[in-house]
Every structure is written in C-alpha cells, then in structure tokens.
Design a protein around this motif. Structure first.
Motif, PDB file in Angstrom:
ATOM      1  N   LEU A   1     -78.145  -6.640 -23.497  1.00 27.15           N
ATOM      2  CA  LEU A   1     -78.541  -5.739 -24.421  1.00 27.15           C
ATOM      3  C   LEU A   1     -79.528  -6.238 -25.355  1.00 27.15           C
ATOM      4  O   LEU A   1     -79.278  -7.318 -25.890  1.00 27.15           O
ATOM      5  N   TYR A   2     -80.532  -5.499 -25.657  1.00 32.09           N
ATOM      6  CA  TYR A   2     -81.402  -5.875 -26.520  1.00 32.09           C
ATOM      7  C   TYR A   2     -81.631  -4.960 -27.561  1.00 32.09           C
ATOM      8  O   TYR A   2     -81.937  -3.702 -26.940  1.00 32.09           O
ATOM      9  N   PHE A   3     -81.806  -5.234 -28.772  1.00 27.92           N
ATOM     10  CA  PHE A   3     -82.358  -3.911 -29.585  1.00 27.92           C
ATOM     11  C   PHE A   3     -83.922  -4.182 -29.660  1.00 27.92           C
ATOM     12  O   PHE A   3     -84.468  -5.274 -29.604  1.00 27.92           O
ATOM     13  N   LEU A   4     -84.643  -3.222 -29.836  1.00 31.07           N
ATOM     14  CA  LEU A   4     -86.022  -3.037 -29.753  1.00 31.07           C
ATOM     15  C   LEU A   4     -86.355  -2.933 -31.268  1.00 31.07           C
ATOM     16  O   LEU A   4     -85.793  -2.025 -32.171  1.00 31.07           O
ATOM     17  N   CYS A   5     -87.611  -3.276 -31.909  1.00 28.25           N
ATOM     18  CA  CYS A   5     -88.183  -3.152 -33.011  1.00 28.25           C
ATOM     19  C   CYS A   5     -89.789  -3.095 -33.013  1.00 28.25           C
ATOM     20  O   CYS A   5     -90.241  -3.582 -32.158  1.00 28.25           O
ATOM     21  N   ASP A   6     -90.234  -2.847 -33.831  1.00 31.61           N
ATOM     22  CA  ASP A   6     -91.792  -2.686 -33.809  1.00 31.61           C
ATOM     23  C   ASP A   6     -92.172  -4.225 -34.522  1.00 31.61           C
ATOM     24  O   ASP A   6     -93.598  -4.354 -34.252  1.00 31.61           O
ATOM     25  N   ASP A   7     -91.567  -4.721 -35.405  1.00 27.10           N
ATOM     26  CA  ASP A   7     -91.898  -5.942 -35.819  1.00 27.10           C
ATOM     27  C   ASP A   7     -90.837  -7.007 -36.070  1.00 27.10           C
ATOM     28  O   ASP A   7     -90.026  -6.871 -36.865  1.00 27.10           O
ATOM     29  N   VAL A   8     -90.953  -7.857 -35.025  1.00 27.80           N
ATOM     30  CA  VAL A   8     -89.731  -8.975 -34.935  1.00 27.80           C
ATOM     31  C   VAL A   8     -89.523  -9.809 -35.869  1.00 27.80           C
ATOM     32  O   VAL A   8     -88.405 -10.019 -36.600  1.00 27.80           O
ATOM     33  N   GLU A   9     -90.661 -10.143 -36.444  1.00 28.01           N
ATOM     34  CA  GLU A   9     -90.676 -11.193 -37.627  1.00 28.01           C
ATOM     35  C   GLU A   9     -90.198 -10.655 -38.667  1.00 28.01           C
ATOM     36  O   GLU A   9     -89.405 -11.253 -39.527  1.00 28.01           O
ATOM     37  N   GLY A  10     -90.652  -9.414 -39.117  1.00 26.15           N
ATOM     38  CA  GLY A  10     -90.032  -8.748 -40.275  1.00 26.15           C
ATOM     39  C   GLY A  10     -88.735  -8.183 -40.285  1.00 26.15           C
ATOM     40  O   GLY A  10     -87.958  -8.367 -41.133  1.00 26.15           O
ATOM     41  N   THR A  11     -88.159  -7.817 -39.068  1.00 29.45           N
ATOM     42  CA  THR A  11     -86.811  -7.608 -38.809  1.00 29.45           C
ATOM     43  C   THR A  11     -85.970  -8.831 -38.965  1.00 29.45           C
ATOM     44  O   THR A  11     -85.210  -8.753 -39.533  1.00 29.45           O
ATOM     45  N   VAL A  12     -86.453 -10.023 -38.421  1.00 27.21           N
ATOM     46  CA  VAL A  12     -85.546 -11.025 -38.469  1.00 27.21           C
ATOM     47  C   VAL A  12     -85.480 -11.321 -40.151  1.00 27.21           C
ATOM     48  O   VAL A  12     -84.235 -11.941 -40.416  1.00 27.21           O
ATOM     49  N   ARG A  13     -86.635 -11.313 -40.777  1.00 30.10           N
ATOM     50  CA  ARG A  13     -86.429 -11.551 -42.279  1.00 30.10           C
ATOM     51  C   ARG A  13     -85.639 -10.805 -42.714  1.00 30.10           C
ATOM     52  O   ARG A  13     -84.403 -11.336 -43.792  1.00 30.10           O
ATOM     53  N   GLU A  14     -85.550  -9.585 -42.472  1.00 32.36           N
ATOM     54  CA  GLU A  14     -84.800  -8.498 -43.250  1.00 32.36           C
ATOM     55  C   GLU A  14     -83.110  -8.692 -42.791  1.00 32.36           C
ATOM     56  O   GLU A  14     -82.524  -8.513 -43.706  1.00 32.36           O
ATOM     57  N   LEU A  15     -82.942  -8.834 -41.474  1.00 31.40           N
ATOM     58  CA  LEU A  15     -81.542  -9.282 -41.023  1.00 31.40           C
ATOM     59  C   LEU A  15     -81.026 -10.571 -41.421  1.00 31.40           C
ATOM     60  O   LEU A  15     -79.812 -10.628 -41.841  1.00 31.40           O
ATOM     61  N   THR A  16     -81.978 -11.499 -41.886  1.00 33.26           N
ATOM     62  CA  THR A  16     -81.261 -12.567 -42.189  1.00 33.26           C
ATOM     63  C   THR A  16     -81.058 -12.761 -43.582  1.00 33.26           C
ATOM     64  O   THR A  16     -79.910 -13.139 -44.102  1.00 33.26           O
ATOM     65  N   ALA A  17     -81.734 -11.924 -44.287  1.00 30.47           N
ATOM     66  CA  ALA A  17     -81.327 -11.657 -45.927  1.00 30.47           C
ATOM     67  C   ALA A  17     -80.004 -10.930 -45.903  1.00 30.47           C
ATOM     68  O   ALA A  17     -79.478 -10.989 -46.860  1.00 30.47           O
ATOM     69  N   ARG A  18     -79.333 -10.278 -44.808  1.00 34.27           N
ATOM     70  CA  ARG A  18     -78.336  -9.534 -44.788  1.00 34.27           C
ATOM     71  C   ARG A  18     -77.332 -10.317 -44.372  1.00 34.27           C
ATOM     72  O   ARG A  18     -75.931  -9.939 -44.301  1.00 34.27           O
ATOM     73  N   GLY A  19     -77.556 -11.547 -44.025  1.00 35.61           N
ATOM     74  CA  GLY A  19     -76.755 -12.575 -43.503  1.00 35.61           C
ATOM     75  C   GLY A  19     -76.761 -12.764 -41.902  1.00 35.61           C
ATOM     76  O   GLY A  19     -75.734 -13.283 -41.492  1.00 35.61           O
ATOM     77  N   VAL A  20     -77.205 -12.020 -41.347  1.00 31.99           N
ATOM     78  CA  VAL A  20     -77.344 -12.041 -39.899  1.00 31.99           C
ATOM     79  C   VAL A  20     -77.785 -13.621 -39.377  1.00 31.99           C
ATOM     80  O   VAL A  20     -78.777 -13.906 -39.758  1.00 31.99           O
TER      81      VAL A  20
END
Length: 116
Positions: free
Chosen positions: A59-78
């Motif tokens: 299973l892969y989630f898709l996004c338009d900006d992987v670097e930005g999504t990683v930053r946002e989710l890392t800030a949420r503790g992911v």
C-alpha cells in the motif's frame, strides 16, 4: 460492476493504527459498530508488477509533494523508516504505523490513473 475497493491492513495494534489514520492523517471515517472504524481512502489506483519472488501486496499513499508531506507528517510525530529516494518513476519513502507495520508514500512522475 465494481465501484470501489476495500483495503485491509493487518496490525499488531489495530486500535492505534485506526486512530493514526483518523487523527494524524485526518482521513474521514465511519464507525461500523463498537469503535470499528472504516476509513475513507483518497482516490486509488492499482498496478500489477511482475515478480519471480513470493507474491505480495503493498500500500502506498500518493501525494503531490513528498518532501513537504514528510515535513508535515514528521511534525505530527510520524516516523519515516526510509529517506526519500528517487526511483525514476517517482520519489518514495515509507512510514511506520503505530502497530509496527509500514506503508509507502510517493510522489508520482507518471500520469496518475486517479486523474481519469
């Protein structure tokens, strides 16, 4: 005819993974009874890859900006278990679910079937 797909993730901590999908990723959901959440997925697509190894499913989630999504989710503790890598067809990484499983996250460089 077929009008959707139902994905099942097996987990060592299903309640924590359901809460993660609901609270951290913010996915809409329904309660099928007794707190058993069924989480809405974003539009999906399926690809079939050849293999000589054991057959498996991912299973892969898709996004338009992987670097930005990683930053946002890392800030949420992911927790991300792999750095973002360039696979040619896209940029991808993997994130850990609270139950210990992993799912992929990628920014496609190819046309997405979800746009059809």
């Amino acid at each position: 005819m077929i009008n959707g797909a139902h994905v099942i993730l097996y987990s060592h901590d299903a309640e924590a993974d359901r809460a993660f999908l609901r609270d951290v990723l913010g996915q809409p959901h329904v309660d099928a009874g007794g707190g058993w959440l069924i989480v809405k997925l974003p539009p999906a697509e399926i690809a079939v890859h050849p293999t000589d190894a054991a057959q498996a499913h991912e299973l892969y989630f898709l996004c338009d900006d992987v670097e930005g999504t990683v930053r946002e989710l890392t800030a949420r503790g992911v927790e991300f278990t792999e750095p973002v890598t360039d696979a040619g067809w896209g940029l991808l990484t993997r994130l850990r679910l609270p139950g210990g499983g992993e799912v992929g996250l990628y920014e496609a460089r190819h046309q997405r079937a979800t746009d059809l």
